[in-house]
Design an enzyme around this catalytic site. Structure first.
Site, PDB file in Angstrom:
ATOM      1  N   GLY A  10       0.816  -1.222   0.000  1.00 22.41           N
ATOM      2  CA  GLY A  10       0.000   0.000   0.000  1.00 22.41           C
ATOM      3  C   GLY A  10       0.845   1.265   0.000  1.00 22.41           C
ATOM      4  N   ASP A  31       0.193  -8.979   2.191  1.00 30.03           N
ATOM      5  CA  ASP A  31      -0.890  -8.068   1.808  1.00 30.03           C
ATOM      6  C   ASP A  31      -1.926  -8.894   1.046  1.00 30.03           C
ATOM      7  OD1 ASP A  31      -0.774  -4.618   1.261  1.00 30.03           O
ATOM      8  OD2 ASP A  31      -2.430  -5.840   0.473  1.00 30.03           O
ATOM      9  N   ASN A  32      -3.196  -8.597   1.241  1.00 31.09           N
ATOM     10  CA  ASN A  32      -4.226  -9.327   0.481  1.00 31.09           C
ATOM     11  C   ASN A  32      -4.654  -8.563  -0.775  1.00 31.09           C
ATOM     12  OD1 ASN A  32      -5.771  -7.280   1.478  1.00 31.09           O
ATOM     13  ND2 ASN A  32      -7.303  -8.581   2.480  1.00 31.09           N
ATOM     14  N   ASN A  35      -6.534  -3.224  -1.442  1.00 28.33           N
ATOM     15  CA  ASN A  35      -6.450  -1.805  -1.833  1.00 28.33           C
ATOM     16  C   ASN A  35      -5.088  -1.476  -2.438  1.00 28.33           C
ATOM     17  OD1 ASN A  35      -7.753   0.745  -1.994  1.00 28.33           O
ATOM     18  ND2 ASN A  35      -6.535   1.472  -0.275  1.00 28.33           N
ATOM     19  N   ASP A  58      -4.266 -12.804   3.826  1.00 28.37           N
ATOM     20  CA  ASP A  58      -5.086 -11.931   4.665  1.00 28.37           C
ATOM     21  C   ASP A  58      -4.615 -12.098   6.101  1.00 28.37           C
ATOM     22  OD1 ASP A  58      -7.315 -10.924   6.251  1.00 28.37           O
ATOM     23  OD2 ASP A  58      -8.467 -10.982   4.380  1.00 28.37           O
ATOM     24  N   SER A 124      -3.665   6.747  14.214  1.00 26.51           N
ATOM     25  CA  SER A 124      -4.075   7.933  13.458  1.00 26.51           C
ATOM     26  C   SER A 124      -4.443   9.054  14.411  1.00 26.51           C
ATOM     27  CB  SER A 124      -5.311   7.551  12.628  1.00 26.51           C
ATOM     28  OG  SER A 124      -5.952   8.698  12.126  1.00 26.51           O
ATOM     29  N   TYR A 148     -14.301   3.784  11.418  1.00 20.89           N
ATOM     30  CA  TYR A 148     -12.853   3.694  11.150  1.00 20.89           C
ATOM     31  C   TYR A 148     -12.060   4.141  12.378  1.00 20.89           C
ATOM     32  CZ  TYR A 148      -8.196   5.017   9.670  1.00 20.89           C
ATOM     33  OH  TYR A 148      -6.826   5.152   9.611  1.00 20.89           O
ATOM     34  N   LYS A 152      -9.324   2.115  15.114  1.00 18.01           N
ATOM     35  CA  LYS A 152      -7.964   2.521  15.518  1.00 18.01           C
ATOM     36  C   LYS A 152      -7.881   2.619  17.032  1.00 18.01           C
ATOM     37  CE  LYS A 152      -6.103   2.552  11.593  1.00 18.01           C
ATOM     38  NZ  LYS A 152      -5.041   1.618  11.250  1.00 18.01           N
ATOM     39  N   TYR A 176      -0.389   8.930  12.991  1.00 21.66           N
ATOM     40  CA  TYR A 176      -0.078   9.761  11.816  1.00 21.66           C
ATOM     41  C   TYR A 176      -1.062  10.918  11.736  1.00 21.66           C
ATOM     42  CZ  TYR A 176       1.378   5.056  10.057  1.00 21.66           C
ATOM     43  OH  TYR A 176       1.866   3.794   9.878  1.00 21.66           O
ATOM     44  N   PHE A 177      -0.561  12.085  11.321  1.00 18.34           N
ATOM     45  CA  PHE A 177      -1.462  13.191  10.995  1.00 18.34           C
ATOM     46  C   PHE A 177      -1.887  13.019   9.528  1.00 18.34           C
ATOM     47  CE2 PHE A 177      -2.276  15.644  14.809  1.00 18.34           C
ATOM     48  CZ  PHE A 177      -1.646  14.788  15.698  1.00 18.34           C
TER      49      PHE A 177
HETATM   50  P1  NAD Z   1      -3.362   1.561   1.906  1.00 20.24           P
HETATM   51  O1  NAD Z   1      -4.769   1.137   1.701  1.00 20.24           O
HETATM   52  O2  NAD Z   1      -2.610   2.107   0.750  1.00 20.24           O
HETATM   53  O3  NAD Z   1      -2.514   0.347   2.541  1.00 20.24           O
HETATM   54  C1  NAD Z   1      -3.096  -0.629   3.373  1.00 20.24           C
HETATM   55  C2  NAD Z   1      -2.747  -2.002   2.799  1.00 20.24           C
HETATM   56  O4  NAD Z   1      -3.308  -3.016   3.630  1.00 20.24           O
HETATM   57  C3  NAD Z   1      -3.297  -2.195   1.388  1.00 20.24           C
HETATM   58  O5  NAD Z   1      -2.240  -2.597   0.529  1.00 20.24           O
HETATM   59  C4  NAD Z   1      -4.345  -3.304   1.558  1.00 20.24           C
HETATM   60  O6  NAD Z   1      -4.424  -4.118   0.416  1.00 20.24           O
HETATM   61  C5  NAD Z   1      -3.828  -4.042   2.786  1.00 20.24           C
HETATM   62  N1  NAD Z   1      -4.842  -4.757   3.573  1.00 20.24           N
HETATM   63  C6  NAD Z   1      -6.041  -4.284   4.019  1.00 20.24           C
HETATM   64  N2  NAD Z   1      -6.671  -5.230   4.729  1.00 20.24           N
HETATM   65  C7  NAD Z   1      -5.861  -6.324   4.752  1.00 20.24           C
HETATM   66  C8  NAD Z   1      -5.942  -7.621   5.336  1.00 20.24           C
HETATM   67  N3  NAD Z   1      -7.014  -7.988   6.034  1.00 20.24           N
HETATM   68  N4  NAD Z   1      -4.914  -8.484   5.152  1.00 20.24           N
HETATM   69  C9  NAD Z   1      -3.822  -8.113   4.439  1.00 20.24           C
HETATM   70  N5  NAD Z   1      -3.679  -6.903   3.862  1.00 20.24           N
HETATM   71  C10 NAD Z   1      -4.683  -6.023   4.022  1.00 20.24           C
HETATM   72  O7  NAD Z   1      -3.358   2.604   3.116  1.00 20.24           O
HETATM   73  P2  NAD Z   1      -2.187   3.509   3.711  1.00 20.24           P
HETATM   74  O8  NAD Z   1      -2.552   4.922   3.475  1.00 20.24           O
HETATM   75  O9  NAD Z   1      -0.867   3.002   3.272  1.00 20.24           O
HETATM   76  O10 NAD Z   1      -2.412   3.233   5.260  1.00 20.24           O
HETATM   77  C11 NAD Z   1      -1.652   2.276   5.982  1.00 20.24           C
HETATM   78  C12 NAD Z   1      -2.140   2.248   7.418  1.00 20.24           C
HETATM   79  O11 NAD Z   1      -1.997   3.554   7.982  1.00 20.24           O
HETATM   80  C13 NAD Z   1      -3.614   1.883   7.576  1.00 20.24           C
HETATM   81  O12 NAD Z   1      -3.744   1.069   8.729  1.00 20.24           O
HETATM   82  C14 NAD Z   1      -4.301   3.216   7.796  1.00 20.24           C
HETATM   83  O13 NAD Z   1      -5.473   3.085   8.558  1.00 20.24           O
HETATM   84  C15 NAD Z   1      -3.233   3.964   8.562  1.00 20.24           C
HETATM   85  N6  NAD Z   1      -3.355   5.429   8.443  1.00 20.24           N
HETATM   86  C16 NAD Z   1      -3.395   5.983   7.190  1.00 20.24           C
HETATM   87  C17 NAD Z   1      -3.534   7.369   7.062  1.00 20.24           C
HETATM   88  C18 NAD Z   1      -3.640   8.012   5.702  1.00 20.24           C
HETATM   89  O14 NAD Z   1      -4.162   9.125   5.620  1.00 20.24           O
HETATM   90  N7  NAD Z   1      -3.163   7.388   4.631  1.00 20.24           N
HETATM   91  C19 NAD Z   1      -3.595   8.167   8.216  1.00 20.24           C
HETATM   92  C20 NAD Z   1      -3.524   7.550   9.469  1.00 20.24           C
HETATM   93  C21 NAD Z   1      -3.400   6.171   9.563  1.00 20.24           C
HETATM   94  C1  WQD Z   2      -8.305  17.475   4.754  1.00 14.59           C
HETATM   95  C2  WQD Z   2      -9.007  18.828   4.651  1.00 14.59           C
HETATM   96  C3  WQD Z   2     -11.404  18.673   4.462  1.00 14.59           C
HETATM   97  C4  WQD Z   2     -11.428  16.724   0.540  1.00 14.59           C
HETATM   98  C5  WQD Z   2      -8.650  11.902   7.036  1.00 14.59           C
HETATM   99  C6  WQD Z   2      -9.155  10.916   8.056  1.00 14.59           C
HETATM  100  C7  WQD Z   2      -8.124  10.691   9.125  1.00 14.59           C
HETATM  101  C8  WQD Z   2      -6.780  10.298   8.511  1.00 14.59           C
HETATM  102  C9  WQD Z   2      -6.356  11.233   7.425  1.00 14.59           C
HETATM  103  C10 WQD Z   2      -6.608   7.920   8.458  1.00 14.59           C
HETATM  104  C11 WQD Z   2     -10.284  18.918   5.496  1.00 14.59           C
HETATM  105  C12 WQD Z   2     -10.817  19.276   3.208  1.00 14.59           C
HETATM  106  C13 WQD Z   2     -11.044  17.331   1.727  1.00 14.59           C
HETATM  107  C14 WQD Z   2     -12.096  17.501  -0.455  1.00 14.59           C
HETATM  108  C15 WQD Z   2     -11.920  19.419   1.003  1.00 14.59           C
HETATM  109  N1  WQD Z   2      -6.828   9.011   7.889  1.00 14.59           N
HETATM  110  N2  WQD Z   2     -11.274  18.649   1.956  1.00 14.59           N
HETATM  111  N3  WQD Z   2     -12.308  18.832  -0.174  1.00 14.59           N
HETATM  112  O1  WQD Z   2     -10.334  14.569   7.053  1.00 14.59           O
HETATM  113  O2  WQD Z   2      -8.157  15.559   7.906  1.00 14.59           O
HETATM  114  O3  WQD Z   2      -8.380  13.115   7.686  1.00 14.59           O
HETATM  115  O4  WQD Z   2      -7.425  11.390   6.478  1.00 14.59           O
HETATM  116  O5  WQD Z   2      -6.405   7.687   9.606  1.00 14.59           O
HETATM  117  O6  WQD Z   2      -8.608   9.707   9.960  1.00 14.59           O
HETATM  118  O7  WQD Z   2     -10.337  11.430   8.636  1.00 14.59           O
HETATM  119  O8  WQD Z   2      -8.204  14.468   5.650  1.00 14.59           O
HETATM  120  O9  WQD Z   2      -7.660  14.840   3.282  1.00 14.59           O
HETATM  121  O10 WQD Z   2     -10.009  14.137   3.890  1.00 14.59           O
HETATM  122  O11 WQD Z   2      -9.250  16.440   4.472  1.00 14.59           O
HETATM  123  O12 WQD Z   2     -12.141  20.630   1.204  1.00 14.59           O
HETATM  124  O13 WQD Z   2     -12.490  17.020  -1.511  1.00 14.59           O
HETATM  125  O14 WQD Z   2      -9.428  19.046   3.292  1.00 14.59           O
HETATM  126  O15 WQD Z   2     -12.622  19.294   4.794  1.00 14.59           O
HETATM  127  O16 WQD Z   2     -10.369  20.234   5.986  1.00 14.59           O
HETATM  128  P1  WQD Z   2      -8.879  14.513   7.112  1.00 14.59           P
HETATM  129  P2  WQD Z   2      -8.784  14.896   4.238  1.00 14.59           P
END
Ligand code: NAD
Ligand code: WQD
Length: 336
Positions: A10, A31-32, A35, A58, A124, A148, A152, A176-177
């Site tokens: 991912g 990875d499964n 996504n 998985d 997160s 979601y 977490k 993560y932010f």
């Molecule tokens: P992503 O979807 O690109 O990566 C997640 C990966 O996990 C994917 O490749 C998916 O195929 C795999 N996966 C999902 N369910 C699975 C399962 N049951 N078994 C095996 N593989 C599985 O997402 P990402 O952005 O790289 O996020 C990675 C992690 O960080 C996630 O746990 C997400 O919740 C967390 N996170 C992401 C963000 C963000 O904004 N991207 C923010 C905070 C936390």
């Molecule tokens: C950022 C800003 C929107 C889309 C999400 C998850 C959080 C974490 C990170 C995983 C906000 C604005 C967005 C659009 C917009 N993920 N926006 N038009 O909501 O801070 O966080 O991703 O853990 O849990 O909730 O990120 O990128 O969706 O939004 O105006 O089409 O952009 O309102 O102010 P967010 P985001």
């Protein structure tokens, strides 16, 4: 010894594997592909000259996971695997609880069987909920507003309880932010399925002409220009934080939550302006109503990561947008 990277094909996982390879560490990816695709493995190989060991499985499948631990000498797990779309989680909550919570419990049970008790978990900033005021500090109370976020938070509680029950466990929860950006090669980046929910993939698909117009969700927040403020963090800085967290596991007892952000806030309109400047593309947008569940301002206090991991963000907003644009313009349809 190898590190097991769940979710390693991912977005964040693939960037972390590149940094681990640069640091000469061995990795096994599970990875499964729900996504992601194996295209990211080809790209990791192009960047680093090394191809990661990959097992399509998985994390909920304990038999498959036992086979992974039997066939590989695993020292620690970086656990990215999970579903991450907030809106989707309100429509199919059971899939989210199954994958993210039950899947993590299954993984932890197999790790226990094989006496592998080191984990870095992808948490997160969503666990800070709606009431805390930024800068968000690790000691603040946590809560969740959607399935979601609940997953977490539940996994955080499970990991705190587990570490309390058995001092052999060493666990770091990285909160993560807002991860954005891409590797500077332009070969790997964020590749969302369907229409993106997050701001940066949406803006970059408008810039490249795949989407017509950005909706800015609200311009009446109490922020510098009325639009939402977030702490955007370059995905390569985030990847490096995982490298540092893995080495810190040896010195940290129990379970520790650590923010991974820059400590700075940027508004939606500031992102749009910067993206226009970097890409030279027009980014049409319209002001729309606030998105339910959004809050005005979210940014980290980022000191603990510096103290405990000797980590701080090195890449600024220009780097984040330049790298996002390089990835998007070189791969207008993602990996496809
Ligand atoms: P992503 O979807 O690109 O990566 C997640 C990966 O996990 C994917 O490749 C998916 O195929 C795999 N996966 C999902 N369910 C699975 C399962 N049951 N078994 C095996 N593989 C599985 O997402 P990402 O952005 O790289 O996020 C990675 C992690 O960080 C996630 O746990 C997400 O919740 C967390 N996170 C992401 C963000 C963000 O904004 N991207 C923010 C905070 C936390
Ligand atoms: C950022 C800003 C929107 C889309 C999400 C998850 C959080 C974490 C990170 C995983 C906000 C604005 C967005 C659009 C917009 N993920 N926006 N038009 O909501 O801070 O966080 O991703 O853990 O849990 O909730 O990120 O990128 O969706 O939004 O105006 O089409 O952009 O309102 O102010 P967010 P985001």
């Amino acid at each position: 010894m190898s590190l097991l990277i769940t979710g390693g094909t991912g977005y964040i996982g693939s960037h972390t594997v590149v940094e681990l390879f640069n640091d000469n560490q061995d990795v096994v990816i599970v990875d499964n592909l729900v996504n992601s695709s194996t295209n990211s493995l080809d790209r990791i190989e192009q960047i680093t000259g090394k191809r990661p060991t990959f097992i399509e499985a998985d994390i909920c499948d304990k038999a498959a996971m036992r086979k992974v631990f039997t066939e590989h000498d695993i020292s620690a797990v970086i656990h990215f695997a999970g579903l991450k779309a907030v809106g989707e989680s309100t429509q199919i909550p059971l899939s989210y609880y199954h994958n993210n919570v039950a899947g993590t419990v299954a993984l932890l049970e197999v790790m226990t069987e094989f006496n592998v008790k080191n984990m870095v978990f992808s948490s997160s900033a969503t666990v800070y909920g709606e009431s805390n005021v930024s800068p968000l500090v690790e000691t603040m109370p946590t809560s969740a507003t959607n399935p979601y976020g609940q997953t977490k938070l539940m996994v955080e509680h499970i990991l705190f309880d587990l570490a309390k029950s058995d001092p052999q466990w060493s666990i770091i929860l990285l909160r993560y932010f807002n991860p954005i950006g891409a590797h500077s090669s332009g070969l790997i980046g964020e590749n969302p399925n369907g229409i993106p929910n997050n701001l940066l993939p949406f803006v970059s698909q408008v810039a490249v002409g795949r989407l017509a117009q950005l909706q800015v969700y609200g311009n009446d927040y109490d922020t510098l220009d009325g639009t939402g403020v977030r702490d955007y963090i370059h995905v390569v800085d985030l990847a490096i934080a995982h490298l540092k967290a893995v080495s810190a596991l040896a010195n940290l007892e129990g379970c520790t939550a650590i923010n991974i952000g820059t400590g700075n806030g940027t508004s939606v309109l500031q992102i749009v302006d910067k993206f226009k400047e970097v890409s030279g593309a027009d980014i049409p947008f319209k002001i729309s109503p606030r998105r339910p569940g959004d809050i005005a301002t979210v940014f980290a206090e980022a000191k603990l990561a510096n103290t405990l991991l000797a980590w701080q963000a090195e890449r600024n907003l220009d780097d984040m947008i330049i790298d996002t644009w390089r990835w998007q313009s070189q791969n207008p349809n993602g990996f496809e």
